[in-house]
Design an enzyme around this catalytic site. Structure first.
Site, PDB file in Angstrom:
ATOM      1  N   THR A   1     165.069  97.595   0.261  1.00  0.00           N
ATOM      2  CA  THR A   1     165.943  97.076   1.310  1.00  0.00           C
ATOM      3  C   THR A   1     166.113  95.567   1.198  1.00  0.00           C
ATOM      4  OG1 THR A   1     164.162  96.607   2.867  1.00  0.00           O
ATOM      5  CG2 THR A   1     165.088  98.840   2.895  1.00  0.00           C
ATOM      6  N   SER A   2     167.219  95.093   1.737  1.00  0.00           N
ATOM      7  CA  SER A   2     167.461  93.644   1.818  1.00  0.00           C
ATOM      8  C   SER A   2     168.086  93.333   3.170  1.00  0.00           C
ATOM      9  CB  SER A   2     168.402  93.207   0.700  1.00  0.00           C
ATOM     10  OG  SER A   2     168.786  91.846   0.911  1.00  0.00           O
ATOM     11  N   PRO A   3     167.737  92.174   3.746  1.00  0.00           N
ATOM     12  CA  PRO A   3     168.389  91.747   4.990  1.00  0.00           C
ATOM     13  C   PRO A   3     169.696  91.000   4.698  1.00  0.00           C
ATOM     14  CG  PRO A   3     166.778  90.120   4.364  1.00  0.00           C
ATOM     15  CD  PRO A   3     166.738  91.196   3.285  1.00  0.00           C
TER      16      PRO A   3
ATOM     17  N   ASP B   1     167.414  89.134  -3.892  1.00  0.00           N
ATOM     18  CA  ASP B   1     166.993  88.262  -2.791  1.00  0.00           C
ATOM     19  C   ASP B   1     166.424  86.948  -3.328  1.00  0.00           C
ATOM     20  OD1 ASP B   1     167.742  90.013  -0.799  1.00  0.00           O
ATOM     21  OD2 ASP B   1     165.797  91.021  -0.748  1.00  0.00           O
TER      22      ASP B   1
END
Ligand SMILES: *[C@@H]1O[C@H](CO)[C@@H](O)[C@H](O)[C@H]1NC(C)=O
Ligand SMILES: *[C@@H]1O[C@H](CO)[C@@H](O)[C@H](O)[C@H]1NC(C)=O
Ligand SMILES: *[C@@H]1O[C@H](CO)[C@@H](O)[C@H](O)[C@H]1NC(C)=O
Ligand SMILES: *[C@@H]1O[C@H](CO)[C@@H](O)[C@H](O)[C@H]1NC(C)=O
Length: 760
Positions: A321-323, A439
């Site tokens: 996941t990445s924000p 990221d």
């Protein structure tokens, strides 16, 4: 090793007191013998009619589920905020220069009423749980005395939020110590002491209460950063899910029985705390730490929330996941998105590929994007919390259990579902590990998804030089091309864990898998589904549908785990799946083997397994201590170098600079380096200054800069980012709290105070 073959025997309750035995015997005559404890609470409506449970001390509240012992606690774990490398991005240049937000340990204790069955779910605002830290915590708990002997290896889960903007140097193993120049005892001790204090506070707050939970969808706070690997999972499996990341946040509410007030919330949601970028050097808890802060602030104005309310945003299947929800772009002027499979840009490398947070256009090292992702998690959790009285599911069944054991992942042999015998391998990292992620890229131009020869042979040479993998290891790790054979490197001490913690916790129908790795989205789903299916099949939670969450990275840091299909793609997450392609099925096997220990009729534990090495005393460190501080001639510590202006409009930044000293002299745990004070009317009619913000507050930033290395001069800047909505008009001043170390003699505390100024 006998316990690797065949099922363990799960002892049943033998340790109950004589009185309970008599009660049990009497009840057994009626129905107990034929049904497990929970199945007597057959249906939700019937549930409340049952008053015959031997575990209940009082009749059940008709408005809620069963009663439990519940407690919450929070304590400061902020280690050295300057001159120590941050954990997470493995960026050698990311060395602390100050503090935006203190970081915390938050503890949640859940116990059975009337027994010693209890567990602690601990969340640290750190990159992960860790073996050194865990050992320190267990020793600290033992030192608290007999009242704390109920807490130990089996029932304490040490999880991290996976923040990438806190000090490192506290890891047990060599590899994650490399960027921090070794082990930092000061920071390690801050985490251990704060964690123990948070558990002590939670323990002291133990009281009877209720638990209930709900889930909510947060659509815009995470994306998948390796979607090409996710696509390798079978289509039929992917078709069961709307998204390539889990968009659901789960919230567990702790409500005390005495007055019905809520004492805390514990949430799980999968998103990397990599909103703040790898070149930020101010300590923060990233999006999880800020979401917790926002919730705890909101609780102060919530009359349903008790004083000392603790909110925690625990990590879930975070792996891929990445924000940075706007996706990965080439910041090379080409205006292109990075290549879908390799995350490379037109120059053929991934160095200019960066994922974009929602506020990427503001050049503030991701701080604004962090605020947005934190707000989205907080808002989702808060709306859910506000609606729980009408929508929640009560935790029912009274039973509280946990298990923990160590398993050596070097060549763990077990059957897959179809009966084929497979094995795991000693830890190893593949080439794409060095490429980093979208990221934050790695420091070498390895391309992601490259399972053949890397573009830059340097790292292959270095990795091979450190320890050339044995043919057996190469074969075992297929199709991963090995860059760092960390599991076979034990000089000068172990580089990475081969022995991992296998742990799960259970209260009623709510089961928590405590993962030592960052599970990818699909890996987490498979692991949860397998536990849920096994719990259902075995009647573990009676007629109540089991509800399973996965929290971590916890207890140690064993990097990532992907599905075998994702492993074959060898993006960063697959390359960082330490123990080979069968790691996920192995974790599932290891969890399911011990699941019977979560049964209401179990009073035992699995064999503890082999102990991991404890490297605390043998760890190297090249982190130098503070030599001295001195104030430039004609000044004194705390003297104001630059005063704030006399007035500001709300929304502007108020800055002041002081003659400073090194904040490593005193971490000021549970205290502050900086404060905003407001002039108000005292009760006696006189004017008094009251502190309104500290360095725990996101908008008050402390920066330290060394101005003369030889003489030990430094300057501290305190920046207050005022907010039109949150800050009242008035008269204010800034204060600085420091501690100076003379060349000879004791460290001495001092303060600095600015002139007053107005905010309007
Ligand atoms: C920090 O990193 C980001 C992303 O690479 C970059 O755009 C920015 O210019 C850097 N900022 C500083 C101050 O180095
Ligand atoms: C896990 O593997 C062991 C062998 O190591 C096997 O005996 C056991 O049946 C497996 N358990 C499950 C639940 O798959
Ligand atoms: C069992 O499943 C694994 C993984 O999908 C596969 O490699 C293996 O060939 C299968 N074995 C049999 C006997 O089908
Ligand atoms: C305030 O101080 C910080 C830290 O030194 C600096 O980055 C910022 O530019 C300053 N802002 C103003 C408005 O002076």
């Amino acid at each position: 090793m006998p316990f690797q073959h065949g099922p363990w025997t799960v002892p049943t309750q033998r340790g109950l007191a004589a009185v309970s035995l008599i009660v049990l015997a009497l009840l057994a005559l009626a129905q107990l013998q034929v049904a497990p404890v929970e199945s007597r609470f057959a249906a939700r409506s019937d549930n409340f009619k049952q008053a015959d449970s031997p575990f209940l001390s009082k009749a059940r509240d008709t408005a809620a589920g069963d009663k439990y012992l519940i407690g919450v606690g929070k304590a400061d774990i902020t280690g050295p905020v300057v001159e120590v490398n941050f954990a997470g991005y493995a960026n050698l240049d990311q060395v602390g220069s100050g503090l935006r937000q203190r970081i915390y340990a938050r503890s949640f204790i859940i116990g059975e009423v009337g027994t010693n069955n209890r567990f602690v779910y601990l969340i640290l605002d750190t990159q992960s749980g860790d073996t050194a830290v865990r050992n320190g915590i267990l020793e600290g708990l033992a030192a608290l005395g007999s009242g704390y002997s109920v807490y130990g290896r089996s029932n304490v889960a040490v999880t991290g939020t996976h923040s990438h903007s806190g000090p490192g140097g506290w890891f047990n193993y060599l590899l994650p110590q490399l960027t921090s120049l070794g082990f930092d005892r000061q920071g390690y001790q801050a985490i251990v002491d704060g964690a123990v204090l948070s558990i002590k506070r939670a323990h002291e707050s133990l009281q009877e209460g209720y638990l209930d939970f709900g889930t909510t969808r947060i659509s815009d706070a995470n994306i998948n950063r390796s979607p090409s690997a996710y696509l390798a999972n079978p289509e039929s499996e992917r078709a069961q899910y709307a998204d390539d990341v889990d968009k659901y946040l789960t919230l567990l509410r702790f409500k005390r029985a005495s007055d019905g007030k809520n004492i805390g919330v514990l949430t799980w949601f999968a998103v990397h705390p990599t909103s703040v970028q790898g070149n930020n050097t101010h300590v923060t808890g990233d999006n999880k730490g800020l979401a917790a802060y926002l919730f705890e602030q909101s609780a102060k104005a919530d009359d349903q929330a008790a004083d000392g309310f603790v909110a925690s945003f625990s990590q879930a299947n975070v792996g891929d996941t990445s924000p940075n929800v706007l996706g990965a772009w080439c910041e090379d002027g080409s205006g292109q998105m990075c290549d879908f499979h390799t995350s490379t840009c037109p120059d053929g490398t991934s160095q200019s590929c960066r994922s974009r947070g929602p506020m990427f256009h503001i050049a503030d090292l991701g701080i604004s994007s962090c605020a947005v992702i934190a707000q989205r998690q907080f808002s989702g959790a808060k709306e859910l919390y506000d609606s729980l009285d009408s929508t929640s599911t009560a935790v029912v069944g009274s039973t509280v259990r946990s298990f923990h054991y160590f398993n050596d992942m070097q060549y763990y042999t077990f059957p897959l579902d179809n009966g084929t015998i497979v094995r795991t391998c000693p830890a190893a990292l593949g080439h794409s590990f060095a490429a980093g992620t979208t990221d934050w890229p790695g420091f070498a131009d390895f391309t992601q998804g490259d399972s053949g020869a890397p573009n830059n042979p340097l790292w292959s040479v270095v990795g091979g030089f450190l320890r050339a993998p044995s043919p057996e290891q190469k074969d075992c790790q297929e199709p991963k091309p090995i860059l760092l054979d960390v599991g076979e490197m034990s000089l000068p001490y172990a580089w990475s864990p081969n022995i991992v913690d296998v742990q799960s916790l259970r209260v009623g129908q709510f089961i928590m898998i405590v993962s030592p790795t960052e599970a990818s989205t699909m890996a987490g789903r498979r692991w949860r589904n397998a536990v849920k299916a096994a719990a259902s099949e075995s009647g573990l939670t009676g007629d109540y549908e089991p509800f399973v969450v996965l929290g971590g990275p916890a207890n140690t840091y064993a990097h990532y785990v992907t599905t075998p299909e994702e492993y074959a793609v060898q993006r960063y997450e697959g390359a960082s799946t330490l123990y080979g392609q069968w790691e996920l099925p192995a974790y599932i096997n290891l969890t399911l083997r011990a699941l019977p220990f979560l049964s209401a009729t179990s009073s035992g534990s699995p064999p503890p397994g082999p102990s991991p090495p404890d490297n605390r005393e043998r760890s190297l460190s090249f982190i130098t201590g503070v030599v001295q501080d001195s104030a430039p001639l004609g000044t004194s510590f705390g003297a104001v170098r630059t005063q704030p202006a006399s007035s500001y409009a709300r929304g502007s930044v108020v800055n002041a600079t002081f003659v400073g000293a090194n904040p490593r002299n005193n971490l000021r745990l549970e205290g502050t380096f900086a404060a905003v004070e407001r002039l108000g009317s005292g009760e006696d009619g006189g004017s008094t200054w009251a502190q309104v913000l500290s360095d725990a507050d996101w908008r008050l930033v402390y920066s330290w800069e060394r101005t003369n290395f030889v003489l030990g001069h430094s300057e501290v800047t305190i920046s207050w980012e005022t907010d039109p909505q949150l800050d009242a008009a008035g008269t204010y001043r800034l204060r600085y709290y420091g501690d100076a170390k003379p060349l000879i003699g004791n460290i001495r505390a001092f303060t600095g105070t600015t002139d007053s100024f107005t905010l309007s």
